[in-house]
Scaffold this active site. Structure first.
Site, mmCIF file in Angstrom:
data_model
loop_
_atom_site.group_PDB
_atom_site.id
_atom_site.type_symbol
_atom_site.label_atom_id
_atom_site.label_comp_id
_atom_site.label_asym_id
_atom_site.label_seq_id
_atom_site.Cartn_x
_atom_site.Cartn_y
_atom_site.Cartn_z
ATOM 1 N N ASP A 24 82.764 24.317 -1.670
ATOM 2 C CA ASP A 24 82.991 25.694 -1.191
ATOM 3 C C ASP A 24 81.689 26.464 -1.034
ATOM 4 O O ASP A 24 81.674 27.693 -1.133
ATOM 5 C CB ASP A 24 83.904 26.426 -2.184
ATOM 6 C CG ASP A 24 83.293 26.497 -3.582
ATOM 7 O OD1 ASP A 24 82.635 25.516 -3.990
ATOM 8 O OD2 ASP A 24 83.457 27.509 -4.275
ATOM 9 N N ARG A 33 71.321 23.658 1.088
ATOM 10 C CA ARG A 33 71.552 22.219 0.852
ATOM 11 C C ARG A 33 71.115 21.409 2.076
ATOM 12 O O ARG A 33 70.493 20.362 1.947
ATOM 13 C CB ARG A 33 73.029 21.947 0.582
ATOM 14 C CG ARG A 33 73.629 22.737 -0.570
ATOM 15 C CD ARG A 33 73.393 22.088 -1.928
ATOM 16 N NE ARG A 33 74.170 22.782 -2.941
ATOM 17 C CZ ARG A 33 73.717 23.813 -3.677
ATOM 18 N NH1 ARG A 33 72.473 24.219 -3.567
ATOM 19 N NH2 ARG A 33 74.501 24.404 -4.560
ATOM 20 N N LYS A 97 87.678 29.302 -2.225
ATOM 21 C CA LYS A 97 86.824 30.275 -2.910
ATOM 22 C C LYS A 97 87.152 31.650 -2.333
ATOM 23 O O LYS A 97 87.115 31.846 -1.115
ATOM 24 C CB LYS A 97 85.345 29.957 -2.643
ATOM 25 C CG LYS A 97 84.398 30.909 -3.361
ATOM 26 C CD LYS A 97 83.261 31.439 -2.530
ATOM 27 C CE LYS A 97 82.263 30.442 -2.049
ATOM 28 N NZ LYS A 97 81.439 29.913 -3.125
ATOM 29 N N GLU A 177 86.021 31.238 -13.359
ATOM 30 C CA GLU A 177 84.696 30.634 -13.538
ATOM 31 C C GLU A 177 83.650 31.639 -13.996
ATOM 32 O O GLU A 177 83.031 32.311 -13.173
ATOM 33 C CB GLU A 177 84.228 29.962 -12.232
ATOM 34 C CG GLU A 177 82.853 29.308 -12.382
ATOM 35 C CD GLU A 177 82.343 28.618 -11.113
ATOM 36 O OE1 GLU A 177 82.995 28.717 -10.062
ATOM 37 O OE2 GLU A 177 81.277 27.994 -11.191
ATOM 38 N N LYS A 219 86.860 27.229 -15.589
ATOM 39 C CA LYS A 219 85.705 26.452 -15.098
ATOM 40 C C LYS A 219 84.438 27.007 -15.733
ATOM 41 O O LYS A 219 83.831 27.946 -15.209
ATOM 42 C CB LYS A 219 85.638 26.532 -13.568
ATOM 43 C CG LYS A 219 84.411 25.859 -12.961
ATOM 44 C CD LYS A 219 84.580 25.605 -11.474
ATOM 45 C CE LYS A 219 83.276 25.106 -10.867
ATOM 46 N NZ LYS A 219 83.444 24.554 -9.522
ATOM 47 N N GLY A 262 76.282 22.941 -12.411
ATOM 48 C CA GLY A 262 75.267 23.971 -12.638
ATOM 49 C C GLY A 262 73.804 23.605 -12.453
ATOM 50 O O GLY A 262 72.944 24.349 -12.896
ATOM 51 N N GLY A 263 73.537 22.446 -11.854
ATOM 52 C CA GLY A 263 72.142 22.034 -11.683
ATOM 53 C C GLY A 263 71.761 20.852 -12.568
ATOM 54 O O GLY A 263 70.613 20.407 -12.567
ATOM 55 N N SER A 289 84.716 19.845 -12.033
ATOM 56 C CA SER A 289 84.856 20.560 -10.758
ATOM 57 C C SER A 289 83.436 20.702 -10.237
ATOM 58 O O SER A 289 82.878 21.793 -10.194
ATOM 59 C CB SER A 289 85.500 21.925 -10.989
ATOM 60 O OG SER A 289 85.497 22.673 -9.793
ATOM 61 N N GLY A 291 80.076 20.436 -7.864
ATOM 62 C CA GLY A 291 79.571 20.563 -6.507
ATOM 63 C C GLY A 291 78.414 19.595 -6.345
ATOM 64 O O GLY A 291 78.572 18.458 -5.873
#
Ligand code: 13P
Length: 336
Positions: A24, A33, A97, A177, A219, A262-263, A289, A291
């Site tokens: 999202d 990205r 989202k 979240e 989340k 989160g990285g 969840s 990304g």
């Protein structure tokens, strides 16, 4: 609200060792990205990338749902099928989202407040029509020597609960979240302290605003040292600390906790989840969840080229399979 239906969706999101693919990224984030693979972020490029991910064969074995951005929920695949339908045809739940992003918190310049409540009931009704079964709202809590303030934590908790109640009234499961960022130089103790404070505030607001815990998903971040900290914690420590903090703050009525990455690196995100699930039985399902921790390798492999689609899909399936194994505490590591 129809709690039985909401609970059924929430249970399905964490069933059978499955997790969510967070795809999202807002237009600004996906551009960042794509910059890493030197690809221009056009509407077609975003469609091609997401279609590649969603059509990966066997994805539904590991992925119960995908979080979409507004553009993607409305977008059509190359053959004219709606992308949301590409997912639902394989038994993958489409989600959306709904926040409008983190804006400057008035009067506290280093902090953010997530916006998007205006007109939300109407948007939720439309998203439900378009097939969305769940939604996501991300609050951002940053750590530094003088932040977060109680003001930031409480305004964000209040907005999260308002969003969650609106979703539930509209028949959509809210993913709540509150992300405590891992960007700072803080150690793991400080992350635990801020995360617990935040989760207490969030669950207090959820209670005050009548959100049904059985019909939501949490989340959260894991309890982890800031990226710039010299004192990085090991896998077991992160897992232990995260489970301790969650047990202190998250009622067992919540069906599932689905972490953000989160990285973290892809491998760390999987290893941490596995180490937590090894401590079972736990009061809730612990899943993912992710990304970046699901997409990083796939994006790099794809590199914007049609000839790389199959190889990129393979990367996504590999990561999804490993994270699904971590939900069952059966991840055995991978070569460095
Ligand atoms: P990451 O796993 O890359 O943190 O993304 C998950 C997400 O949805 C953040 O809002």
């Amino acid at each position: 609200m129809n709690l039985t239906e909401l609970n059924k969706i929430a249970q399905a999101m964490v069933a059978s060792d499955k997790g969510l693919l967070a795809a999202d990224e807002s237009t600004g984030t996906i551009k960042r990205r794509f910059d890493t693979i030197k690809l221009e972020s056009t509407e077609d490029a975003r469609r091609d990338y997401r279609e590649m991910l969603f059509r990966a064969e066997g994805l539904s074995k590991y992925i119960s749902g995908v979080i979409l951005y507004d553009e993607t929920l409305r977008q059509k695949a190359k053959d004219g099928t709606r992308l949301a339908e590409v997912l639902s045809k394989q038994g993958i739940l489409p989600g959306i989202k709904v926040d409008a992003g983190a804006m400057d918190l008035p009067g506290s310049p280093k902090e953010k407040i997530t916006e998007g409540l205006d007109g939300l009931p109407k948007r939720i009704a439309e998203y439900a029509q378009l097939g969305a079964k769940f939604a996501k709202w991300r609050a951002v809590i940053d750590i530094d020597t003088d932040i977060p303030t109680a003001y930031c934590i409480h305004t964000n908790a209040h907005a999260l609960a308002r969003y969650a109640r609106i979703c539930q009234e509209g028949g959509i499961v809210p993913i709540v979240e509150p992300e405590v960022l891992m960007d700072g130089a803080h150690d793991i103790d400080r992350c635990a302290e801020v995360t617990e404070e935040t989760l207490h505030a969030v669950f207090n607001e959820l209670h005050l605003q009548g959100v049904a815990l059985e019909g939501m998903i949490l989340k959260p971040n894991m309890i982890i040292a800031g990226k710039k900290s010299a004192k990085q914690a090991g896998v077991q420590d992160v897992a232990d600390r995260t489970v301790i903090s969650l047990k202190r703050c998250v009622p067992s009525a919540v069906p599932g906790i689905m972490f953000l990455s989160g990285g973290q690196s892809e491998k760390d995100a999987t290893a941490h989840l596995n180490a937590m699930n090894k401590q079972g039985p736990l009061p809730w399902k612990l899943s993912y969840s992710y990304g970046r921790a699901l997409q990083d390798s796939a994006l790099k492999t794809w590199a914007g080229k049609a000839e790389n689609v199959a190889a990129a899909q393979k990367r996504l399936i590999e990561r999804s399979q490993l994270n699904s194994a971590a939900c069952a505490a059966k991840y055995t590591g991978e070569a460095a």
